[in-house]
Design a protein around this motif. Sequence first.
Motif, PDB file in Angstrom:
ATOM      1  N   SER A   1      27.780  39.836  33.548  1.00  0.00           N
ATOM      2  CA  SER A   1      29.155  40.310  33.705  1.00  0.00           C
ATOM      3  C   SER A   1      30.112  39.140  33.900  1.00  0.00           C
ATOM      4  O   SER A   1      29.918  38.307  34.782  1.00  0.00           O
ATOM      5  N   VAL A   2      31.131  39.085  33.056  1.00  0.00           N
ATOM      6  CA  VAL A   2      32.140  38.030  33.126  1.00  0.00           C
ATOM      7  C   VAL A   2      33.505  38.699  33.243  1.00  0.00           C
ATOM      8  O   VAL A   2      33.836  39.577  32.450  1.00  0.00           O
ATOM      9  N   ALA A   3      34.281  38.289  34.240  1.00  0.00           N
ATOM     10  CA  ALA A   3      35.586  38.900  34.467  1.00  0.00           C
ATOM     11  C   ALA A   3      36.638  37.820  34.665  1.00  0.00           C
ATOM     12  O   ALA A   3      36.330  36.701  35.077  1.00  0.00           O
ATOM     13  N   GLY A   4      37.884  38.168  34.379  1.00  0.00           N
ATOM     14  CA  GLY A   4      38.966  37.215  34.580  1.00  0.00           C
ATOM     15  C   GLY A   4      40.326  37.862  34.437  1.00  0.00           C
ATOM     16  O   GLY A   4      40.463  38.969  33.924  1.00  0.00           O
ATOM     17  N   GLY A   5      41.354  37.137  34.900  1.00  0.00           N
ATOM     18  CA  GLY A   5      42.717  37.644  34.896  1.00  0.00           C
ATOM     19  C   GLY A   5      43.149  37.961  36.310  1.00  0.00           C
ATOM     20  O   GLY A   5      42.337  38.404  37.126  1.00  0.00           O
TER      21      GLY A   5
ATOM     22  N   ALA B   1      40.962  31.494  35.614  1.00  0.00           N
ATOM     23  CA  ALA B   1      41.813  30.764  34.671  1.00  0.00           C
ATOM     24  C   ALA B   1      43.051  31.509  34.188  1.00  0.00           C
ATOM     25  O   ALA B   1      43.946  30.905  33.636  1.00  0.00           O
ATOM     26  N   GLY B   2      43.128  32.816  34.357  1.00  0.00           N
ATOM     27  CA  GLY B   2      44.345  33.524  33.967  1.00  0.00           C
ATOM     28  C   GLY B   2      44.637  33.462  32.481  1.00  0.00           C
ATOM     29  O   GLY B   2      43.902  33.996  31.659  1.00  0.00           O
ATOM     30  N   GLY B   3      45.723  32.767  32.127  1.00  0.00           N
ATOM     31  CA  GLY B   3      46.184  32.712  30.734  1.00  0.00           C
ATOM     32  C   GLY B   3      45.162  32.151  29.773  1.00  0.00           C
ATOM     33  O   GLY B   3      45.012  32.647  28.658  1.00  0.00           O
TER      34      GLY B   3
END
Length: 394
Positions: free
Chosen positions: A347-351, A373-375
């Motif tokens: 599982s990889v998540a971001g934002g 990392a966001g953008g």
Amino acid sequence: MGWKTLDDMDLSGKTVLTRVDINVPVKDGIVTDATRIERIVPTIKDILARGGKPILIAHFGRPKGKVVLDMSLRVAVPALEAALGRSVTLLETLEGAEALTDEAKAADVLLLENIRFHPGEEANDAAFAKRLAGLGNIYCNDAFSAAHRAHASTTGIAQHMPSCAGRLMQAELEALEAALGAPQRPVVAVVGGAKVSTKLDLLGNLVEKVDQLVIGGGMANTFLAAQGLNVGKSLCEHDMAPTAREIMTKAGAAGCEILLPADVVVAREFAANAANETVPAHACPEDAMILDAGPQSVARVGAALDSAKTLIWNGPLGAFEIEPFDMATNAAAKHAAALSKAGKLTSVAGGGDTVAALNKAGAAEDFTYISTAGGAFLEWMEGKELPGVAALNG
């Protein structure tokens, strides 16, 4: 992936120009969340352990090429020293970095003042990049969060010296490669958030890469409306209906199943613990707004996760900030976390909202990888080449 890591470099006796992201939140002159600082510690300690001398290059805020004292990196020095357990010396000018004092030479770690004080940084000025490169022997980029910017300290500098990825950058790239580059299938993506219009490129790329795409949050309302369902007073971009239908058609052609809410939680006001009811997705009352996905929808997401090998997550499934409209996000996140902890799911998540939602659900710790990392994370998910990564491949 053609980029090198610190393992590929001889650091002994070398000055390592290390691009980091320590753009941390500050209140009353104190760092209030040192997460970004803590995540660069392995890279800095590794460089030091192998005989290298790190000069950290970072930005803080948006001074737009001018010296703005309120945006000095001096504020980050105490938090850096606490995280590293070593002294950190701030180099206030580029001239000072080019002619180090004896005191600076003796320091464990050097930190260059806010790189965005220089107009040549955001302009990716070639002469400025070359001047930066003159400060050291090796370039190490550990700022994946700035990799979508073609700036002097993220791309230009790499043209002038041996370059590699730091440990945080390496971890980000390896996680992203495992999630979308060469993933184990089936792959499920969860995409939520308020507006379809802000995630068009993301959705367009994902439907060609994943097996199932779960759409939640306000975005789901736009897709429901595009199918002719009444969404009452819900947040909805009715003008995006044709685009939503195009995405569904594209998904069908690519063999990607889109999962929209089958049932929804509705309320008459957007407030914590507002009176609410669960209804089928096609039965939203005219005077109500959809604020979360219902239990039947959560069960469908859970079933998709049970059959998946890889998960990419960006955005909440409902108005997670207020109870009880955080139910769907919390339940799905906890289920994904449990599968990940059991070794059944990568599982990889971001934002931004994603990290906040997973933390609120108490699920973040057990996800395989969470990007801060966001953008840059979003642009990678959109299938775009990131200049800071491409420069390392060069």
